[in-house]
Scaffold this motif. Structure first.
Motif, PDB file in Angstrom:
ATOM      1  N   LYS A  77       0.827  -1.215   0.000  1.00  0.00           N
ATOM      2  CA  LYS A  77       0.000   0.000   0.000  1.00  0.00           C
ATOM      3  C   LYS A  77       0.858   1.262   0.000  1.00  0.00           C
ATOM      4  CE  LYS A  77      -3.765  -2.138   2.626  1.00  0.00           C
ATOM      5  NZ  LYS A  77      -4.484  -2.117   3.926  1.00  0.00           N
ATOM      6  N   GLY A  78       2.157   1.105   0.253  1.00  0.00           N
ATOM      7  CA  GLY A  78       3.060   2.250   0.268  1.00  0.00           C
ATOM      8  C   GLY A  78       3.207   2.929   1.617  1.00  0.00           C
ATOM      9  N   ILE A  79       2.567   2.391   2.636  1.00  0.00           N
ATOM     10  CA  ILE A  79       2.588   3.062   3.940  1.00  0.00           C
ATOM     11  C   ILE A  79       3.943   2.992   4.632  1.00  0.00           C
ATOM     12  CG2 ILE A  79       0.113   2.790   4.317  1.00  0.00           C
ATOM     13  CD1 ILE A  79       0.707   0.453   6.201  1.00  0.00           C
ATOM     14  N   TYR A  80       4.811   2.110   4.170  1.00  0.00           N
ATOM     15  CA  TYR A  80       6.120   1.968   4.799  1.00  0.00           C
ATOM     16  C   TYR A  80       7.273   2.376   3.886  1.00  0.00           C
ATOM     17  CZ  TYR A  80       3.960  -0.457   8.726  1.00  0.00           C
ATOM     18  OH  TYR A  80       3.204  -0.763   9.830  1.00  0.00           O
ATOM     19  N   ASP A  81       6.996   3.038   2.792  1.00  0.00           N
ATOM     20  CA  ASP A  81       8.046   3.373   1.826  1.00  0.00           C
ATOM     21  C   ASP A  81       9.215   4.134   2.451  1.00  0.00           C
ATOM     22  OD1 ASP A  81       6.549   2.067  -0.073  1.00  0.00           O
ATOM     23  OD2 ASP A  81       6.019   3.876  -1.208  1.00  0.00           O
ATOM     24  N   SER A  82       8.942   5.211   3.150  1.00  0.00           N
ATOM     25  CA  SER A  82      10.040   5.992   3.729  1.00  0.00           C
ATOM     26  C   SER A  82      10.695   5.229   4.878  1.00  0.00           C
ATOM     27  CB  SER A  82       9.566   7.373   4.183  1.00  0.00           C
ATOM     28  OG  SER A  82       8.607   7.252   5.198  1.00  0.00           O
ATOM     29  N   ILE A  84      11.071   1.991   5.065  1.00  0.00           N
ATOM     30  CA  ILE A  84      11.946   0.991   4.456  1.00  0.00           C
ATOM     31  C   ILE A  84      13.248   1.631   3.999  1.00  0.00           C
ATOM     32  CG2 ILE A  84      12.218  -0.564   2.466  1.00  0.00           C
ATOM     33  CD1 ILE A  84       9.169  -1.173   2.781  1.00  0.00           C
ATOM     34  N   SER A  85      13.166   2.806   3.401  1.00  0.00           N
ATOM     35  CA  SER A  85      14.380   3.511   2.978  1.00  0.00           C
ATOM     36  C   SER A  85      15.309   3.768   4.159  1.00  0.00           C
ATOM     37  CB  SER A  85      14.028   4.836   2.296  1.00  0.00           C
ATOM     38  OG  SER A  85      13.329   4.593   1.108  1.00  0.00           O
ATOM     39  N   GLU A  86      14.737   4.201   5.265  1.00  0.00           N
ATOM     40  CA  GLU A  86      15.542   4.436   6.465  1.00  0.00           C
ATOM     41  C   GLU A  86      16.117   3.127   7.007  1.00  0.00           C
ATOM     42  OE1 GLU A  86      13.733   7.089   9.444  1.00  0.00           O
ATOM     43  OE2 GLU A  86      12.295   7.631   7.860  1.00  0.00           O
ATOM     44  N   ALA A  87      15.318   2.068   6.993  1.00  0.00           N
ATOM     45  CA  ALA A  87      15.785   0.765   7.474  1.00  0.00           C
ATOM     46  C   ALA A  87      16.940   0.259   6.620  1.00  0.00           C
ATOM     47  CB  ALA A  87      14.632  -0.239   7.468  1.00  0.00           C
ATOM     48  N   LYS A  88      16.826   0.413   5.310  1.00  0.00           N
ATOM     49  CA  LYS A  88      17.906  -0.017   4.408  1.00  0.00           C
ATOM     50  C   LYS A  88      19.204   0.701   4.733  1.00  0.00           C
ATOM     51  CE  LYS A  88      15.211  -1.228   0.296  1.00  0.00           C
ATOM     52  NZ  LYS A  88      14.914  -0.832  -1.102  1.00  0.00           N
ATOM     53  N   GLU A  89      19.089   1.974   5.046  1.00  0.00           N
ATOM     54  CA  GLU A  89      20.283   2.763   5.380  1.00  0.00           C
ATOM     55  C   GLU A  89      20.927   2.247   6.667  1.00  0.00           C
ATOM     56  OE1 GLU A  89      23.222   5.423   4.740  1.00  0.00           O
ATOM     57  OE2 GLU A  89      21.627   4.913   3.342  1.00  0.00           O
ATOM     58  N   ILE A  90      20.114   1.875   7.624  1.00  0.00           N
ATOM     59  CA  ILE A  90      20.636   1.383   8.909  1.00  0.00           C
ATOM     60  C   ILE A  90      21.379   0.064   8.745  1.00  0.00           C
ATOM     61  CG2 ILE A  90      19.938   0.482  11.184  1.00  0.00           C
ATOM     62  CD1 ILE A  90      17.713   2.627  11.149  1.00  0.00           C
ATOM     63  N   VAL A  91      20.884  -0.829   7.897  1.00  0.00           N
ATOM     64  CA  VAL A  91      21.472  -2.172   7.774  1.00  0.00           C
ATOM     65  C   VAL A  91      22.383  -2.333   6.557  1.00  0.00           C
ATOM     66  CG1 VAL A  91      19.545  -3.214   9.029  1.00  0.00           C
ATOM     67  CG2 VAL A  91      19.487  -3.162   6.528  1.00  0.00           C
ATOM     68  N   LYS A  92      22.710  -1.253   5.886  1.00  0.00           N
ATOM     69  CA  LYS A  92      23.439  -1.316   4.616  1.00  0.00           C
ATOM     70  C   LYS A  92      24.794  -2.016   4.693  1.00  0.00           C
ATOM     71  CE  LYS A  92      25.616   3.169   5.107  1.00  0.00           C
ATOM     72  NZ  LYS A  92      25.588   4.558   4.765  1.00  0.00           N
ATOM     73  N   ASP A  93      25.409  -2.068   5.865  1.00  0.00           N
ATOM     74  CA  ASP A  93      26.725  -2.688   5.977  1.00  0.00           C
ATOM     75  C   ASP A  93      26.677  -4.193   6.241  1.00  0.00           C
ATOM     76  OD1 ASP A  93      27.988  -0.254   5.489  1.00  0.00           O
ATOM     77  OD2 ASP A  93      27.977   0.286   7.619  1.00  0.00           O
ATOM     78  N   LEU A  94      25.494  -4.740   6.402  1.00  0.00           N
ATOM     79  CA  LEU A  94      25.350  -6.182   6.589  1.00  0.00           C
ATOM     80  C   LEU A  94      25.430  -6.886   5.237  1.00  0.00           C
ATOM     81  CD1 LEU A  94      22.317  -6.306   9.071  1.00  0.00           C
ATOM     82  CD2 LEU A  94      24.721  -6.711   9.605  1.00  0.00           C
ATOM     83  N   PRO A  95      25.772  -8.181   5.226  1.00  0.00           N
ATOM     84  CA  PRO A  95      25.675  -8.947   3.973  1.00  0.00           C
ATOM     85  C   PRO A  95      24.237  -8.891   3.453  1.00  0.00           C
ATOM     86  CG  PRO A  95      26.852 -10.201   5.650  1.00  0.00           C
ATOM     87  CD  PRO A  95      26.289  -8.986   6.334  1.00  0.00           C
ATOM     88  N   VAL A  96      24.071  -8.948   2.150  1.00  0.00           N
ATOM     89  CA  VAL A  96      22.758  -8.763   1.516  1.00  0.00           C
ATOM     90  C   VAL A  96      21.687  -9.692   2.101  1.00  0.00           C
ATOM     91  CG1 VAL A  96      21.469  -8.920  -0.658  1.00  0.00           C
ATOM     92  CG2 VAL A  96      23.728  -7.852  -0.610  1.00  0.00           C
ATOM     93  N   LYS A  97      21.997 -10.959   2.264  1.00  0.00           N
ATOM     94  CA  LYS A  97      20.996 -11.895   2.791  1.00  0.00           C
ATOM     95  C   LYS A  97      20.562 -11.477   4.207  1.00  0.00           C
ATOM     96  CE  LYS A  97      19.854 -16.696   3.327  1.00  0.00           C
ATOM     97  NZ  LYS A  97      20.007 -18.015   2.833  1.00  0.00           N
ATOM     98  N   GLU A  98      21.507 -11.038   5.023  1.00  0.00           N
ATOM     99  CA  GLU A  98      21.159 -10.578   6.369  1.00  0.00           C
ATOM    100  C   GLU A  98      20.369  -9.278   6.323  1.00  0.00           C
ATOM    101  OE1 GLU A  98      24.059 -10.754   9.543  1.00  0.00           O
ATOM    102  OE2 GLU A  98      25.120 -12.350   8.483  1.00  0.00           O
ATOM    103  N   LEU A 107      10.290  -4.570   9.802  1.00  0.00           N
ATOM    104  CA  LEU A 107       8.920  -4.291   9.350  1.00  0.00           C
ATOM    105  C   LEU A 107       7.880  -5.048  10.170  1.00  0.00           C
ATOM    106  CD1 LEU A 107       9.630  -4.200   5.554  1.00  0.00           C
ATOM    107  CD2 LEU A 107       8.609  -2.335   6.874  1.00  0.00           C
ATOM    108  N   ASN A 108       8.140  -6.318  10.451  1.00  0.00           N
ATOM    109  CA  ASN A 108       7.198  -7.091  11.257  1.00  0.00           C
ATOM    110  C   ASN A 108       7.096  -6.528  12.670  1.00  0.00           C
ATOM    111  OD1 ASN A 108       5.910  -9.637  10.050  1.00  0.00           O
ATOM    112  ND2 ASN A 108       7.951  -9.627   9.158  1.00  0.00           N
ATOM    113  N   ALA A 109       8.229  -6.149  13.241  1.00  0.00           N
ATOM    114  CA  ALA A 109       8.215  -5.572  14.590  1.00  0.00           C
ATOM    115  C   ALA A 109       7.481  -4.236  14.597  1.00  0.00           C
ATOM    116  CB  ALA A 109       9.647  -5.416  15.109  1.00  0.00           C
ATOM    117  N   ARG A 110       7.741  -3.405  13.606  1.00  0.00           N
ATOM    118  CA  ARG A 110       7.084  -2.095  13.513  1.00  0.00           C
ATOM    119  C   ARG A 110       5.572  -2.262  13.383  1.00  0.00           C
ATOM    120  NH1 ARG A 110       8.241   3.573  13.522  1.00  0.00           N
ATOM    121  NH2 ARG A 110       6.714   4.595  12.222  1.00  0.00           N
ATOM    122  N   HIS A 111       5.168  -3.120  12.450  1.00  0.00           N
ATOM    123  CA  HIS A 111       3.741  -3.306  12.218  1.00  0.00           C
ATOM    124  C   HIS A 111       3.074  -3.951  13.439  1.00  0.00           C
ATOM    125  CE1 HIS A 111       0.344  -2.989   9.586  1.00  0.00           C
ATOM    126  NE2 HIS A 111      -0.005  -4.220   9.906  1.00  0.00           N
TER     127      HIS A 111
END
Length: 186
Positions: A77-82, A84-98, A107-111
């Motif tokens: 629905k787009g309600i988490y777009d921004s 998700i962008s912030e979350a990606k920035e926080i975890v960007k240094d982890l391996p992709v699968k992680e 997202l599950n915890a937030r929702h």
């Protein structure tokens, strides 16, 4: 799993509830649900859709259960777009699968936290399927959910041999658990 340090886990834990401003629902009793509750039945809504839950929630309801698929419908629905962008920035240094598993957790915890604050009931939050055969990951993510909302979260563990062992360890630590998804006949 396992490359994340405590500082990053703490950053994620504080990031998840930022800006949540859900106004609690004033639940009204429903005679039909009252009669069903008198039989000893607990009533749970199986949805991640806050608007739909609000239409159906009554004072007799105990909990909501959600899962990765239902949360994904909300994400679409787009309600988490921004967020998700912030979350990606926080975890960007982890391996992709992680990164993928971690963003799903976030997202599950937030929702789940939004549902808990809105409805005041228990909320079953699901572990990522990548934890299904990993006891340590089951315990680690289960404890992280518990730390975010110990009074309202129930950790939904994959129903596997590893999940059963992980669930026992979580219960020993006071975490409420339930199960989802059988991955084998065993």
């Amino acid at each position: 799993f396992g490359t994340m340090d405590k500082t990053l886990k703490d950053k994620i834990k504080s990031f998840i509830p930022e800006g949540i401003d859900e106004q609690p629902v004033q639940a009204v009793s429903d005679p039909f649900w009252q009669n069903l509750r008198r039989t000893g039945t607990e009533l749970w809504l199986d949805t991640g859709d806050i608007e739909e839950a609000q239409k159906n929630w009554s004072a007799e309801m105990t909990a909501l259960t959600t899962n990765n698929t239902l949360v994904n419908k909300e994400i679409q629905k787009g309600i988490y777009d921004s967020f998700i962008s912030e979350a990606k920035e926080i975890v960007k240094d982890l391996p992709v699968k992680e990164q993928i598993v971690e963003i799903a957790f976030i997202l599950n915890a937030r929702h789940g936290l939004r549902l808990a604050r809105k409805f005041g009931g228990m909320v079953s939050v699901e572990l990522h399927t990548d934890t299904a055969h990993n006891i340590d990951a089951t315990v680690s993510y289960g404890l992280r959910y518990f730390e975010i909302c110990p009074d309202h979260f129930i950790v939904k563990v994959p129903y596997t041999a590893s999940g059963l062992l992980g669930a026992r360890k979580l219960r020993e630590k006071g975490v409420k658990v339930n199960f989802t998804l059988e991955f084998s006949a065993r």
